[in-house]
Design a protein around this motif. Sequence first.
Motif, PDB file in Angstrom:
ATOM      1  N   LEU A  57       0.830  -1.203   0.000  1.00 10.03           N
ATOM      2  CA  LEU A  57       0.000   0.000   0.000  1.00 10.03           C
ATOM      3  C   LEU A  57       0.866   1.256   0.000  1.00 10.03           C
ATOM      4  N   GLY A  58       2.103   1.108  -0.517  1.00  9.31           N
ATOM      5  CA  GLY A  58       2.992   2.267  -0.597  1.00  9.31           C
ATOM      6  C   GLY A  58       2.403   3.373  -1.442  1.00  9.31           C
ATOM      7  N   CYS A  59       1.607   2.977  -2.427  1.00  7.36           N
ATOM      8  CA  CYS A  59       0.757   3.909  -3.172  1.00  7.36           C
ATOM      9  C   CYS A  59      -0.668   3.407  -2.991  1.00  7.36           C
ATOM     10  N   PRO A  60      -1.504   4.140  -2.256  1.00  5.51           N
ATOM     11  CA  PRO A  60      -2.801   3.612  -1.849  1.00  5.51           C
ATOM     12  C   PRO A  60      -3.874   3.623  -2.926  1.00  5.51           C
ATOM     13  N   ASP A  61      -3.519   4.004  -4.171  1.00  3.72           N
ATOM     14  CA  ASP A  61      -4.468   3.942  -5.271  1.00  3.72           C
ATOM     15  C   ASP A  61      -3.840   3.140  -6.409  1.00  3.72           C
ATOM     16  N   TRP A  62      -4.586   2.970  -7.487  1.00  2.00           N
ATOM     17  CA  TRP A  62      -4.127   2.144  -8.605  1.00  2.00           C
ATOM     18  C   TRP A  62      -4.718   2.679  -9.893  1.00  2.00           C
ATOM     19  N   PRO A  63      -3.993   2.711 -11.021  1.00  4.91           N
ATOM     20  CA  PRO A  63      -2.654   2.149 -11.231  1.00  4.91           C
ATOM     21  C   PRO A  63      -1.520   3.107 -10.894  1.00  4.91           C
ATOM     22  N   ARG A 102       5.034  -2.378 -10.106  1.00  6.42           N
ATOM     23  CA  ARG A 102       4.023  -2.175 -11.146  1.00  6.42           C
ATOM     24  C   ARG A 102       4.665  -1.940 -12.510  1.00  6.42           C
ATOM     25  N   TYR A 103       5.775  -1.204 -12.551  1.00  5.27           N
ATOM     26  CA  TYR A 103       6.446  -0.955 -13.826  1.00  5.27           C
ATOM     27  C   TYR A 103       6.947  -2.270 -14.441  1.00  5.27           C
ATOM     28  N   ILE A 104       7.541  -3.121 -13.608  1.00  5.22           N
ATOM     29  CA  ILE A 104       8.015  -4.415 -14.117  1.00  5.22           C
ATOM     30  C   ILE A 104       6.834  -5.251 -14.598  1.00  5.22           C
ATOM     31  N   ALA A 105       5.728  -5.213 -13.840  1.00  7.72           N
ATOM     32  CA  ALA A 105       4.537  -5.961 -14.241  1.00  7.72           C
ATOM     33  C   ALA A 105       4.020  -5.473 -15.593  1.00  7.72           C
ATOM     34  N   PHE A 146      -6.290  -8.489 -10.302  1.00 11.05           N
ATOM     35  CA  PHE A 146      -6.014  -8.853  -8.912  1.00 11.05           C
ATOM     36  C   PHE A 146      -4.961  -7.940  -8.295  1.00 11.05           C
ATOM     37  N   GLY A 147      -4.042  -7.437  -9.117  1.00 10.91           N
ATOM     38  CA  GLY A 147      -3.100  -6.445  -8.611  1.00 10.91           C
ATOM     39  C   GLY A 147      -3.819  -5.186  -8.158  1.00 10.91           C
ATOM     40  N   ILE A 159      -7.249 -12.251  -1.729  1.00  9.99           N
ATOM     41  CA  ILE A 159      -6.915 -11.578  -2.977  1.00  9.99           C
ATOM     42  C   ILE A 159      -5.407 -11.640  -3.216  1.00  9.99           C
ATOM     43  N   VAL A 160      -4.626 -11.361  -2.190  1.00  9.22           N
ATOM     44  CA  VAL A 160      -3.168 -11.374  -2.325  1.00  9.22           C
ATOM     45  C   VAL A 160      -2.672 -12.792  -2.609  1.00  9.22           C
ATOM     46  N   THR A 161      -3.266 -13.789  -1.971  1.00  8.24           N
ATOM     47  CA  THR A 161      -2.861 -15.177  -2.191  1.00  8.24           C
ATOM     48  C   THR A 161      -3.165 -15.614  -3.620  1.00  8.24           C
ATOM     49  N   ILE A 162      -4.345 -15.271  -4.126  1.00 13.89           N
ATOM     50  CA  ILE A 162      -4.684 -15.607  -5.512  1.00 13.89           C
ATOM     51  C   ILE A 162      -3.749 -14.872  -6.472  1.00 13.89           C
ATOM     52  N   HIS A 163      -3.398 -13.636  -6.139  1.00 13.41           N
ATOM     53  CA  HIS A 163      -2.454 -12.853  -6.947  1.00 13.41           C
ATOM     54  C   HIS A 163      -1.120 -13.600  -7.073  1.00 13.41           C
ATOM     55  N   LEU A 164      -0.663 -14.176  -5.979  1.00 10.41           N
ATOM     56  CA  LEU A 164       0.576 -14.958  -5.983  1.00 10.41           C
ATOM     57  C   LEU A 164       0.425 -16.213  -6.838  1.00 10.41           C
ATOM     58  N   LEU A 165      -0.665 -16.943  -6.659  1.00 11.42           N
ATOM     59  CA  LEU A 165      -0.863 -18.197  -7.394  1.00 11.42           C
ATOM     60  C   LEU A 165      -0.986 -17.938  -8.903  1.00 11.42           C
ATOM     61  N   LEU A 166      -1.655 -16.858  -9.276  1.00 14.63           N
ATOM     62  CA  LEU A 166      -1.757 -16.523 -10.693  1.00 14.63           C
ATOM     63  C   LEU A 166      -0.379 -16.222 -11.284  1.00 14.63           C
ATOM     64  N   ALA A 167       0.459 -15.545 -10.519  1.00 15.18           N
ATOM     65  CA  ALA A 167       1.817 -15.249 -10.992  1.00 15.18           C
ATOM     66  C   ALA A 167       2.580 -16.543 -11.265  1.00 15.18           C
ATOM     67  N   LEU A 168       2.427 -17.529 -10.382  1.00 12.18           N
ATOM     68  CA  LEU A 168       3.118 -18.801 -10.565  1.00 12.18           C
ATOM     69  C   LEU A 168       2.523 -19.599 -11.725  1.00 12.18           C
ATOM     70  N   CYS A 169       1.231 -19.476 -11.947  1.00 17.19           N
ATOM     71  CA  CYS A 169       0.608 -20.112 -13.118  1.00 17.19           C
ATOM     72  C   CYS A 169       1.162 -19.518 -14.406  1.00 17.19           C
ATOM     73  N   ILE A 170       1.313 -18.198 -14.440  1.00 20.02           N
ATOM     74  CA  ILE A 170       1.902 -17.538 -15.608  1.00 20.02           C
ATOM     75  C   ILE A 170       3.332 -18.020 -15.806  1.00 20.02           C
TER      76      ILE A 170
END
Length: 355
Positions: A57-63, A102-105, A146-147, A159-170
């Motif tokens: 939450l270093g930046c509390p909004d998105w993107p 986020r930039y790397i993503a 999910f990000g 949400i954070v856990t699914i975010h991790l699992l999706l990254a590993l699926c990719i």
Amino acid sequence: MLAQLAITGLLVALFPLTIVWASKDSNKYRKLIAVTLFLTFDLIVFGAFTRLTDSGLGCPDWPGCYGQANPFQAHSEIRAAESLMPTGPVTLVKAWIEMIHRYIAMSVGVLVSSMMVIAWWRRASMRFSPRLPTALFVLVLVQGAFGKWTVTMKLQPIIVTIHLLLALCILSLLVWAWMRETPFESFALPRWLRQISSIAMIVLLLQVALGGWVSTNYAALACHDYPTCNGQLIPELDVQHAYALWRELGKTLDGDFIPHSALVTIHWVHRSFAWVVFIVLGITVALARRSPELKQLANGVGLILFCQFLSGVATIYFSWPLTIAVLHNAGAAALVLLLSMLNYRVRSSAKSIFQ
């Protein structure tokens, strides 16, 4: 702001794209996949660093960051938030960590998009259909959603856990895409290796999900010793609160603070299931080593598995230092990568014998 973010993502992706363009590899499409795979692995590790430094939450909004494309432009808002809460969740350092993530993503998104476009453009001459890169593109879009929800839903554990699992699926699908562009000779398979390698991947992903649940619930230090947990072989367990999935961070379904016994349960289940992982992956390694073509790959799985055990125990005895914790997350990603390679090699072999 969106245009600036898009340009930033393209600029970050320009370096790996240049590597692909300048490569002497005759199959530049395979090189593009390899570079994307490398950057995705780095992104997963940096994502772990982002989570473990409480920078999510270093930046509390998105993107963007306070409606801006980078923390430089949002400097006054970040400093104002930091003056109110000097330790976070918003600080200048954490804002940069989150935005770099986020930039790397975004750059990975550019590379995957390039893969899909090339696959469709050259589909008549390519060995494989463009369905896999298209599936990767869709997964990247879902991962981006999910990000966003990770931030907007304030680090909700599921949400954070699914975010991790999706990254590993990719990551796993990128391994598959890269491996199928690399020709391999068929070879004989030890008995049951096809079945056990699939089971090993399922067991590993389940353990990663349990580990992600530990991390996202901040339960890493709930047990301060090993092999016992707070002096008990089997501590008091609170499964009901521990695995209530749809809830706020640190809260129960009723909105109360989550009890310590639930955090202990989350930690203890992860460390206990690790023994199942060791047994299943150990059998997989032993069977794979019987085939000369798979021996080196199996040795890699065995080495990373052993290092995972050491780093997992070290995080407890050294009270979860950042370097060891990041290495533990990197080890999990490396195991997924190597097991994906092993599963591909096993399934791509046209010949099988039962010994």
